[in-house]
Write a protein that holds these residues in place. Structure first.
Motif, PDB file in Angstrom:
ATOM      1  N   ALA A  22       0.698  -1.159  -0.049  1.00 27.19           N
ATOM      2  CA  ALA A  22      -0.058  -0.155   0.054  1.00 27.19           C
ATOM      3  C   ALA A  22       0.703   1.233  -0.052  1.00 27.19           C
ATOM      4  N   VAL A  23       1.869   1.371   0.794  1.00 32.69           N
ATOM      5  CA  VAL A  23       2.717   2.358   0.891  1.00 32.69           C
ATOM      6  C   VAL A  23       3.547   2.689  -0.280  1.00 32.69           C
ATOM      7  N   ALA A  24       3.947   1.610  -1.239  1.00 32.68           N
ATOM      8  CA  ALA A  24       4.245   1.640  -2.309  1.00 32.68           C
ATOM      9  C   ALA A  24       3.641   2.356  -3.366  1.00 32.68           C
ATOM     10  N   CYS A  25       2.324   1.700  -3.396  1.00 29.76           N
ATOM     11  CA  CYS A  25       1.435   2.061  -4.464  1.00 29.76           C
ATOM     12  C   CYS A  25       1.213   3.593  -4.182  1.00 29.76           C
ATOM     13  N   THR A 107     -14.490   1.438   3.048  1.00 32.21           N
ATOM     14  CA  THR A 107     -13.419   1.427   2.531  1.00 32.21           C
ATOM     15  C   THR A 107     -13.893   1.723   1.034  1.00 32.21           C
ATOM     16  N   SER A 108     -14.992   1.039   0.849  1.00 37.88           N
ATOM     17  CA  SER A 108     -15.596   1.205  -0.472  1.00 37.88           C
ATOM     18  C   SER A 108     -16.145   2.840  -0.759  1.00 37.88           C
ATOM     19  N   ALA A 113     -15.422   8.715  -2.223  1.00 37.82           N
ATOM     20  CA  ALA A 113     -14.904  10.113  -1.819  1.00 37.82           C
ATOM     21  C   ALA A 113     -13.654  10.534  -2.346  1.00 37.82           C
ATOM     22  N   LEU A 114     -12.591   9.767  -2.172  1.00 40.99           N
ATOM     23  CA  LEU A 114     -11.181  10.227  -2.570  1.00 40.99           C
ATOM     24  C   LEU A 114     -11.167  10.340  -4.178  1.00 40.99           C
ATOM     25  N   GLN A 115     -11.800   9.684  -4.965  1.00 42.54           N
ATOM     26  CA  GLN A 115     -11.663   9.712  -6.392  1.00 42.54           C
ATOM     27  C   GLN A 115     -12.396  11.152  -6.703  1.00 42.54           C
ATOM     28  N   LEU A 209      -5.344   2.112  -1.404  1.00 40.15           N
ATOM     29  CA  LEU A 209      -6.380   2.025  -0.444  1.00 40.15           C
ATOM     30  C   LEU A 209      -6.880   0.730   0.065  1.00 40.15           C
ATOM     31  N   ALA A 210      -6.984  -0.247  -0.804  1.00 35.28           N
ATOM     32  CA  ALA A 210      -7.155  -1.552  -0.460  1.00 35.28           C
ATOM     33  C   ALA A 210      -6.205  -2.393   0.384  1.00 35.28           C
TER      34      ALA A 210
END
Length: 232
Positions: A22-25, A107-108, A113-115, A209-210
């Motif tokens: 997740a950190v890398a992505c 999460t969904s 919201a993030l996008q 995020l996942a």
């Protein structure tokens, strides 16, 4: 002779963790975001080249355009993905895994919201054509289709893995997820409604995020087990 110790193999497995991935992505997504915002010329040139080549192909293939529109508007539409997540949440809630159900649902919602927040903040225009084969709303970066597909497929695979599927079922599920995530990105590019970096950014943000979701719930479970009273 004693058998080889399994420790090195276990350590190798731990090199790639959900949190580390997740950190890398997230880092790569941030790099792409910055380059898009500053309009780094080499990347913008690549975006334009890919978009032009695909649009030139699309305008000559109305049948293939129709297939891509069905796939992007029905099969891999963000609302289709959200319905799948909603079904999973209901099943988890019904089976008593209510914390997990809420975790997946939140999460969904965060993904959407993030996008939408990034679309509004970046305000990137979509490709414009004198002879468009499709249309889309909102700003371009990141691709909502790509991000929603990545988050949804990753979460569904994670839930399936927790259930302990057989090898055949697991491989089939992974294949469907990979085709869906890759396919939705290709359809958005082929229909000329996104730039390559929009799709790449959506994939990376969705994976980040996942990954944080999985890592966070794993940590929650570990702390819960640690808090249980020990039997004497």
């Amino acid at each position: 002779m004693p058998s080889p110790s399994p420790v090195p193999q276990a350590r190798a497995r731990r090199l790639v963790t959900p949190f580390g991935a997740a950190v890398a992505c997230a880092f790569l997504a941030t790099v792409v975001l910055i380059l898009v915002v500053v309009r780094w010329p080499p990347l913008m040139a690549l975006d334009l080249s890919v978009a032009r080549d695909l649009h030139r192909e699309a305008v000559t293939e109305p049948g293939l355009v129709h297939v891509n529109r069905i796939l992007t508007d029905w099969v891999w539409d963000p609302w289709t993905m959200r319905v799948l997540i909603a079904v999973a949440v209901v099943v988890l809630w019904w089976r008593g895994a209510r914390v997990l159900a809420g975790w997946v649902a939140v999460t969904s919602v965060l993904s959407t919201a993030l996008q939408q927040g990034l679309k509004s903040a970046v305000g990137r225009q979509r490709p414009r054509w004198p002879d468009p084969v499709d249309s889309a709303h909102y700003a371009a970066f990141p691709s909502g289709h790509a991000m929603t597909a990545m988050v949804s497929c990753a979460l569904l695979l994670w839930l399936l893995r927790r259930h302990g599927p057989g090898r055949t079922v697991w491989r089939a599920a992974v294949a469907v997820a990979v085709v869906s995530v890759a396919g939705v990105g290709v359809t958005r590019l082929y229909l000329g409604v996104h730039w390559l970096t929009d799709v790449l950014g959506g994939w990376l943000l969705g994976a980040a995020l996942a990954g944080f979701c999985v890592a966070g719930f794993d940590r929650y479970e570990r702390r819960g087990r640690a808090a249980l009273p020990r039997r004497s």
